[in-house]
Scaffold this motif. Structure first.
Motif, PDB file in Angstrom:
ATOM      1  N   VAL A 217       4.902  -1.589   8.872  1.00  0.00           N
ATOM      2  CA  VAL A 217       5.081  -2.079   7.576  1.00  0.00           C
ATOM      3  C   VAL A 217       4.694  -3.746   7.548  1.00  0.00           C
ATOM      4  CG1 VAL A 217       6.470  -2.628   5.335  1.00  0.00           C
ATOM      5  CG2 VAL A 217       6.813  -0.347   6.492  1.00  0.00           C
ATOM      6  N   ARG A 218       5.112  -4.113   8.529  1.00  0.00           N
ATOM      7  CA  ARG A 218       4.911  -5.805   8.672  1.00  0.00           C
ATOM      8  C   ARG A 218       3.470  -5.890   9.038  1.00  0.00           C
ATOM      9  NH1 ARG A 218       4.401  -9.096  12.799  1.00  0.00           N
ATOM     10  NH2 ARG A 218       4.970  -7.498  14.286  1.00  0.00           N
ATOM     11  N   LYS A 219       2.820  -5.016  10.092  1.00  0.00           N
ATOM     12  CA  LYS A 219       1.282  -5.191  10.339  1.00  0.00           C
ATOM     13  C   LYS A 219       0.588  -4.899   9.098  1.00  0.00           C
ATOM     14  CE  LYS A 219       2.177  -3.601  15.108  1.00  0.00           C
ATOM     15  NZ  LYS A 219       2.225  -2.623  16.005  1.00  0.00           N
ATOM     16  N   ALA A 220       0.981  -3.984   8.219  1.00  0.00           N
ATOM     17  CA  ALA A 220       0.244  -3.635   7.056  1.00  0.00           C
ATOM     18  C   ALA A 220       0.361  -4.536   6.210  1.00  0.00           C
ATOM     19  CB  ALA A 220       0.846  -2.245   6.166  1.00  0.00           C
ATOM     20  N   VAL A 221       1.317  -5.276   6.028  1.00  0.00           N
ATOM     21  CA  VAL A 221       1.296  -6.538   5.083  1.00  0.00           C
ATOM     22  C   VAL A 221       0.449  -7.714   5.760  1.00  0.00           C
ATOM     23  CG1 VAL A 221       2.973  -8.419   4.473  1.00  0.00           C
ATOM     24  CG2 VAL A 221       3.777  -6.213   4.345  1.00  0.00           C
ATOM     25  N   GLN A 222       0.481  -7.756   6.808  1.00  0.00           N
ATOM     26  CA  GLN A 222      -0.645  -8.768   7.483  1.00  0.00           C
ATOM     27  C   GLN A 222      -1.979  -8.380   7.226  1.00  0.00           C
ATOM     28  OE1 GLN A 222       0.929  -8.843  11.530  1.00  0.00           O
ATOM     29  NE2 GLN A 222       2.105 -10.527  11.243  1.00  0.00           N
ATOM     30  N   LYS A 223      -2.346  -7.158   7.068  1.00  0.00           N
ATOM     31  CA  LYS A 223      -3.768  -6.318   6.820  1.00  0.00           C
ATOM     32  C   LYS A 223      -3.776  -6.775   5.433  1.00  0.00           C
ATOM     33  CE  LYS A 223      -4.060  -3.146  10.721  1.00  0.00           C
ATOM     34  NZ  LYS A 223      -5.680  -3.093  10.973  1.00  0.00           N
ATOM     35  N   GLN A 224      -2.711  -6.756   4.431  1.00  0.00           N
ATOM     36  CA  GLN A 224      -2.933  -6.771   3.062  1.00  0.00           C
ATOM     37  C   GLN A 224      -3.144  -5.354   2.709  1.00  0.00           C
ATOM     38  OE1 GLN A 224      -5.411 -10.371   2.818  1.00  0.00           O
ATOM     39  NE2 GLN A 224      -3.962 -11.094   1.345  1.00  0.00           N
ATOM     40  N   THR A 225      -2.862  -4.364   3.242  1.00  0.00           N
ATOM     41  CA  THR A 225      -3.194  -3.039   2.897  1.00  0.00           C
ATOM     42  C   THR A 225      -1.884  -2.206   2.730  1.00  0.00           C
ATOM     43  OG1 THR A 225      -4.930  -3.194   4.289  1.00  0.00           O
ATOM     44  CG2 THR A 225      -4.460  -1.143   3.650  1.00  0.00           C
ATOM     45  N   PRO A 226      -1.660  -1.162   1.952  1.00  0.00           N
ATOM     46  CA  PRO A 226      -0.614  -0.410   1.775  1.00  0.00           C
ATOM     47  C   PRO A 226      -0.290   0.113   3.176  1.00  0.00           C
ATOM     48  CG  PRO A 226      -1.694   0.177  -0.136  1.00  0.00           C
ATOM     49  CD  PRO A 226      -2.606  -0.900   0.712  1.00  0.00           C
ATOM     50  N   VAL A 227       0.818   0.231   3.469  1.00  0.00           N
ATOM     51  CA  VAL A 227       1.162   1.160   4.861  1.00  0.00           C
ATOM     52  C   VAL A 227       0.610   2.458   4.909  1.00  0.00           C
ATOM     53  CG1 VAL A 227       3.582   1.821   4.490  1.00  0.00           C
ATOM     54  CG2 VAL A 227       2.973   1.225   6.819  1.00  0.00           C
ATOM     55  N   LEU A 228       0.554   2.949   3.879  1.00  0.00           N
ATOM     56  CA  LEU A 228       0.070   4.750   4.056  1.00  0.00           C
ATOM     57  C   LEU A 228      -1.409   4.715   4.389  1.00  0.00           C
ATOM     58  CD1 LEU A 228       2.412   4.827   1.180  1.00  0.00           C
ATOM     59  CD2 LEU A 228       1.558   6.913   1.475  1.00  0.00           C
ATOM     60  N   LYS A 229      -2.102   3.319   3.902  1.00  0.00           N
ATOM     61  CA  LYS A 229      -3.669   3.508   4.376  1.00  0.00           C
ATOM     62  C   LYS A 229      -3.724   2.858   5.654  1.00  0.00           C
ATOM     63  CE  LYS A 229      -5.425   3.416  -0.352  1.00  0.00           C
ATOM     64  NZ  LYS A 229      -5.458   2.911  -1.541  1.00  0.00           N
ATOM     65  N   ALA A 230      -3.110   1.809   5.988  1.00  0.00           N
ATOM     66  CA  ALA A 230      -3.064   1.220   7.278  1.00  0.00           C
ATOM     67  C   ALA A 230      -2.725   2.145   8.513  1.00  0.00           C
ATOM     68  CB  ALA A 230      -2.407  -0.127   7.368  1.00  0.00           C
ATOM     69  N   PHE A 231      -1.542   2.773   8.093  1.00  0.00           N
ATOM     70  CA  PHE A 231      -0.766   3.443   9.153  1.00  0.00           C
ATOM     71  C   PHE A 231      -0.203   4.692   8.650  1.00  0.00           C
ATOM     72  CE2 PHE A 231      -0.568  -1.091  10.177  1.00  0.00           C
ATOM     73  CZ  PHE A 231      -0.902  -1.049  11.607  1.00  0.00           C
ATOM     74  N   SER A 232      -1.386   5.629   8.305  1.00  0.00           N
ATOM     75  CA  SER A 232      -0.919   6.791   7.522  1.00  0.00           C
ATOM     76  C   SER A 232       0.188   7.642   8.460  1.00  0.00           C
ATOM     77  CB  SER A 232      -2.163   7.677   7.194  1.00  0.00           C
ATOM     78  OG  SER A 232      -1.941   8.715   6.378  1.00  0.00           O
ATOM     79  N   GLY A 233       0.164   7.650   9.532  1.00  0.00           N
ATOM     80  CA  GLY A 233       1.048   8.470  10.344  1.00  0.00           C
ATOM     81  C   GLY A 233       2.505   7.963  10.653  1.00  0.00           C
ATOM     82  N   SER A 234       2.596   6.934  10.141  1.00  0.00           N
ATOM     83  CA  SER A 234       3.902   5.808  10.543  1.00  0.00           C
ATOM     84  C   SER A 234       5.026   6.673   9.642  1.00  0.00           C
ATOM     85  CB  SER A 234       3.550   4.609  10.234  1.00  0.00           C
ATOM     86  OG  SER A 234       3.679   4.332   8.862  1.00  0.00           O
ATOM     87  N   LYS A 235       6.306   6.344  10.178  1.00  0.00           N
ATOM     88  CA  LYS A 235       7.494   6.591   9.705  1.00  0.00           C
ATOM     89  C   LYS A 235       7.827   6.163   8.176  1.00  0.00           C
ATOM     90  CE  LYS A 235      10.056   4.814  12.560  1.00  0.00           C
ATOM     91  NZ  LYS A 235      11.431   4.160  13.411  1.00  0.00           N
ATOM     92  N   ALA A 236       7.407   5.085   7.933  1.00  0.00           N
ATOM     93  CA  ALA A 236       7.250   4.478   6.629  1.00  0.00           C
ATOM     94  C   ALA A 236       6.600   5.371   5.830  1.00  0.00           C
ATOM     95  CB  ALA A 236       7.112   2.994   6.691  1.00  0.00           C
ATOM     96  N   SER A 237       5.325   5.643   6.037  1.00  0.00           N
ATOM     97  CA  SER A 237       4.250   6.327   5.433  1.00  0.00           C
ATOM     98  C   SER A 237       5.001   7.470   4.937  1.00  0.00           C
ATOM     99  CB  SER A 237       3.006   6.455   6.068  1.00  0.00           C
ATOM    100  OG  SER A 237       2.440   5.302   6.231  1.00  0.00           O
ATOM    101  N   ALA A 238       5.478   8.219   5.987  1.00  0.00           N
ATOM    102  CA  ALA A 238       6.127   9.666   5.426  1.00  0.00           C
ATOM    103  C   ALA A 238       7.249   9.723   4.503  1.00  0.00           C
ATOM    104  CB  ALA A 238       6.703  10.239   6.975  1.00  0.00           C
TER     105      ALA A 238
END
Length: 271
Positions: A217-238
């Motif tokens: 989530v923190r990395k997605a914020v840095q990328k300015q992208t929803p976590v679902l798009k930046a890290f689709s397979g992450s725990k937060a995305s699930a």
């Protein structure tokens, strides 16, 4: 007569800042969009816009332009993807944090013009319990209160629920535990609030689950992208996809409750 299109309206709120409310709003919107729902996310933190920042968007117009009569709400919408758009707020505009009741009403009514363009409206409210927050929360059908595991988060969420119940007769709230280290931690947070509300208030609380603490989530914020798009397979995305499935199954309100509400004309027509 044209059949009024039902829109589900959800206010995401939390009482205090720092609980990850905007992140929840953005990622829940992204998850619903992924399911094919047409989602509009309104940044209702009127003086301190941050939804556009989280999504890395450059916006030319915002809510101020609508209220000043310079353009329509449809002209302010910014497309994020095929099914998701945002209504950006203005940043650093003191006047926007102190809108009159009439201006709030105008803004809420303005959404009727874009009702046919969406299935779900998500309102990311400001932190705290200002009049602006109360206006938008009362105008929504569903209130999603985001809490995290800090004593101040629990007490502020309770204060918000208490004030909405006591002063505005609101009785139904859904609770989401954010940044949890285990499902048990999320349940415990919910139970802390429930213990106090059951004792002192006449309200119904529903636990909708939790979003795990996740570095993605923190990395997605840095990328300015929803976590679902930046890290689709992450725990937060699930977890966001699970939450979106639950939200998708919430019923759409059929009758107005007596407050100034989003899409109240549609509700009245259908009734």
């Amino acid at each position: 007569m044209k059949q009024a299109h039902p829109v589900k309206v959800i206010a995401v709120t939390g009482g205090k800042g720092g609980v990850g409310k905007t992140n929840v709003s953005v990622n829940l919107s992204a998850a619903l969009s992924e399911m094919g729902r047409r989602v509009v996310l309104m940044d209702a933190d009127l003086g301190l816009a941050n939804v556009d920042v989280l999504l890395g968007l450059r916006v030319k117009k915002n809510i101020t332009d609508v209220l000043d009569g310079r353009c329509s709400l449809a002209e302010v919408l910014v497309k994020v993807d095929k099914n998701m758009s945002i209504v950006p707020a203005s940043s650093g505009t003191q006047a926007m944090t102190a809108l009159s009741e009439h201006q709030h009403a105008e803004l809420i009514h303005a959404f009727n013009d874009i009702a046919d363009m969406m299935d779900i409206l998500i309102i990311d409210t400001a932190a705290g319990i200002s009049e602006s927050v109360v206006s938008f929360v009362k105008a929504a059908q569903e209130v999603l209160v985001v809490v995290c595991d800090e004593p101040t988060s629990i007490t502020d969420a309770y204060a918000l629920i208490k004030m909405l119940n006591r002063d505005h007769k609101m009785t139904h709230f859904r609770i989401l535990a954010n940044m949890v280290h285990s499902e048990t931690e999320g349940r415990n947070m919910f139970n802390k609030i429930l213990t106090v509300t059951d004792r002192f208030l006449d309200v119904t609380l529903q636990y909708v689950g939790s979003i795990p603490y996740d570095e993605a989530v923190r990395k997605a914020v840095q990328k300015q992208t929803p976590v679902l798009k930046a890290f689709s397979g992450s725990k937060a995305s699930a977890a966001y996809r699970q939450l979106a499935n639950k939200v998708d199954n919430w019923p759409v309100l059929k009758t107005p409750r007596g407050h100034l509400e989003f899409f109240v004309e549609q509700l009245v027509k259908r009734h």
